[in-house]
Design an enzyme around this catalytic site. Structure first.
Site, PDB file in Angstrom:
ATOM      1  CG  ASN A   1      78.100  67.772  50.837  1.00  0.00           C
ATOM      2  OD1 ASN A   1      78.965  68.611  51.065  1.00  0.00           O
ATOM      3  ND2 ASN A   1      78.387  66.526  50.461  1.00  0.00           N
ATOM      4  CD1 TRP A   2      75.769  73.964  49.662  1.00  0.00           C
ATOM      5  CD2 TRP A   2      76.674  75.781  50.623  1.00  0.00           C
ATOM      6  NE1 TRP A   2      74.741  74.844  49.921  1.00  0.00           N
ATOM      7  CE2 TRP A   2      75.271  75.979  50.514  1.00  0.00           C
ATOM      8  CE3 TRP A   2      77.442  76.788  51.199  1.00  0.00           C
ATOM      9  CZ2 TRP A   2      74.634  77.135  50.959  1.00  0.00           C
ATOM     10  CZ3 TRP A   2      76.808  77.949  51.637  1.00  0.00           C
ATOM     11  CH2 TRP A   2      75.419  78.120  51.517  1.00  0.00           C
ATOM     12  CE  LYS A   3      78.596  66.605  46.870  1.00  0.00           C
ATOM     13  NZ  LYS A   3      78.460  65.537  45.914  1.00  0.00           N
TER      14      LYS A   3
ATOM     15  CG  HIS B   1      80.111  62.642  51.011  1.00  0.00           C
ATOM     16  ND1 HIS B   1      80.640  62.420  49.763  1.00  0.00           N
ATOM     17  CD2 HIS B   1      78.844  63.100  50.819  1.00  0.00           C
ATOM     18  CE1 HIS B   1      79.726  62.766  48.848  1.00  0.00           C
ATOM     19  NE2 HIS B   1      78.630  63.170  49.468  1.00  0.00           N
TER      20      HIS B   1
ATOM     21  CD  GLU C   1      81.602  63.824  46.445  1.00  0.00           C
ATOM     22  OE1 GLU C   1      81.809  64.818  47.149  1.00  0.00           O
ATOM     23  OE2 GLU C   1      80.619  63.722  45.679  1.00  0.00           O
TER      24      GLU C   1
ATOM     25  CD  GLU D   1      74.820  61.350  50.205  1.00  0.00           C
ATOM     26  OE1 GLU D   1      74.160  62.313  49.804  1.00  0.00           O
ATOM     27  OE2 GLU D   1      76.042  61.400  50.405  1.00  0.00           O
TER      28      GLU D   1
ATOM     29  N   GLY E   1      75.622  62.986  42.047  1.00  0.00           N
ATOM     30  CA  GLY E   1      76.115  63.877  40.995  1.00  0.00           C
ATOM     31  C   GLY E   1      75.939  63.342  39.586  1.00  0.00           C
TER      32      GLY E   1
ATOM     33  CB  SER F   1      70.650  62.796  41.438  1.00  0.00           C
ATOM     34  OG  SER F   1      71.960  62.651  40.919  1.00  0.00           O
TER      35      SER F   1
ATOM     36  N   GLY G   1      73.423  67.704  47.212  1.00  0.00           N
ATOM     37  CA  GLY G   1      74.668  68.316  46.761  1.00  0.00           C
ATOM     38  C   GLY G   1      74.369  69.441  45.786  1.00  0.00           C
TER      39      GLY G   1
HETATM   40  P1  PGA Z   1      74.187  65.341  44.576  1.00  0.00           P
HETATM   41  O1  PGA Z   1      75.171  65.050  45.804  1.00  0.00           O
HETATM   42  O2  PGA Z   1      72.879  65.824  45.144  1.00  0.00           O
HETATM   43  O3  PGA Z   1      74.886  66.374  43.755  1.00  0.00           O
HETATM   44  O4  PGA Z   1      74.013  64.035  43.840  1.00  0.00           O
HETATM   45  C1  PGA Z   1      74.687  64.466  46.995  1.00  0.00           C
HETATM   46  C2  PGA Z   1      75.818  64.290  47.981  1.00  0.00           C
HETATM   47  O5  PGA Z   1      76.942  63.977  47.563  1.00  0.00           O
HETATM   48  O6  PGA Z   1      75.621  64.457  49.198  1.00  0.00           O
END
Ligand code: PGA
Length: 252
Positions: A10-12, A96, A98, A168, A174, A214, A235
């Site tokens: 997931n490149w956000k 997600h 976020e 998640e 993150g 993470s 991520g």
């Molecule tokens: P992260 O993000 O690996 O940076 O913790 C995972 C995600 O939000 O899908």
């Protein structure tokens, strides 16, 4: 039942189109000989067609990070499932944390988005997970139950087009904090049983349940060794092709 592992990046809101294509091409080259694992990257909407074109015919598949549930209309700033599908993407990440946290998404809007994705043949990757305070209050399983049940409400198993779940824990995204193997094991077993209850054992057996939060090259092996973990949603560590390939190669 053997489920093919699914490793997704997931490149956000990272990478311009140029940067996205550069990383995608590097991944395409690095994964040319790989088999036995499904690989997906989710760049921004803007980079979707560019990346899909760059990896066409390779082992790398492409997904969107979100979508709007209407097919078209006067919805300024939104992007629909048919537009995503037409760009060459095959997957859509939905719900997600976020999106839930910063953009007001709810289990009801997630349900509409899954409907839109499924209707046009995109495979939904439904994200679920508890916050730290929900875990501390021992509400983890109630939250997950509601997120999954409401997310897929009204769907028959035949409509879900290979639904993928991504667990998640919000407190692990993150932050560098990964859930322990025991915590992941407990939740993934719970989710498998929940899908069995909602649908059937057959459907639950073929549903892939990813872990996210993470995931890094140095912890992926331990996570993937857990019986009900069928892949990872990554991520930060997916942004760099070398780091992501080390996750994709979790068996080595
Ligand atoms: P992260 O993000 O690996 O940076 O913790 C995972 C995600 O939000 O899908």
């Amino acid at each position: 039942m053997t489920r093919t592992p699914f490793i997704a990046g997931n490149w956000k809101m990272y990478k311009t189109g140029t940067q996205a294509v550069e990383t995608a091409v590097a991944l395409k080259d690095m994964t040319a000989e790989i088999s036995g694992v499904d690989i997906m990257i989710a760049p921004t909407f803007l980079s979707l067609p560019l990346v899909a074109q760059a990896v066409a015919g390779s082992n790398v598949r492409v997904g969107a990070q979100n979508l709007y549930h209407k097919n078209e209309g006067a919805f300024t700033g939104e992007v629909s499932a048919p537009m995503i599908k037409d760009s060459g993407a095959e997957y859509a990440i939905i719900g997600h944390s976020e999106r839930r946290q910063y953009f007001g998404e709810t289990d009801a809007s997630v349900n509409l988005k899954i409907r839109a994705a499924a209707d046009c043949g995109l495979t939904p990757v439904l994200c679920i997970g508890e916050t730290e305070s929900q875990r501390d209050a021992e509400k983890t399983f109630n939250i997950l139950d509601k997120q999954v049940s409401d997310g897929v409400k009204g769907f028959g198993s035949d409509e879900l087009n290979d639904l993928i779940l991504a667990y998640e824990p919000v407190w692990a995204i993150g932050t560098g904090k990964t859930a322990t193997a025991d915590q992941v094991d407990e939740v993934h077993q719970y989710l498998r049983n929940l899908i069995t209850r909602l649908y059937s054992k057959d459907f639950a057996d073929k549903t892939r349940i990813l872990y996210g939060g993470s995931v890094k090259p140095d912890n992926v092996k331990e996570l993937m060794a857990i019986e009900d973990v069928d892949g990872a949603l990554v991520g930060g560590a997916s942004l760099n092709a070398e780091s992501f390939i080390n996750i994709i190669n979790f068996r080595n």
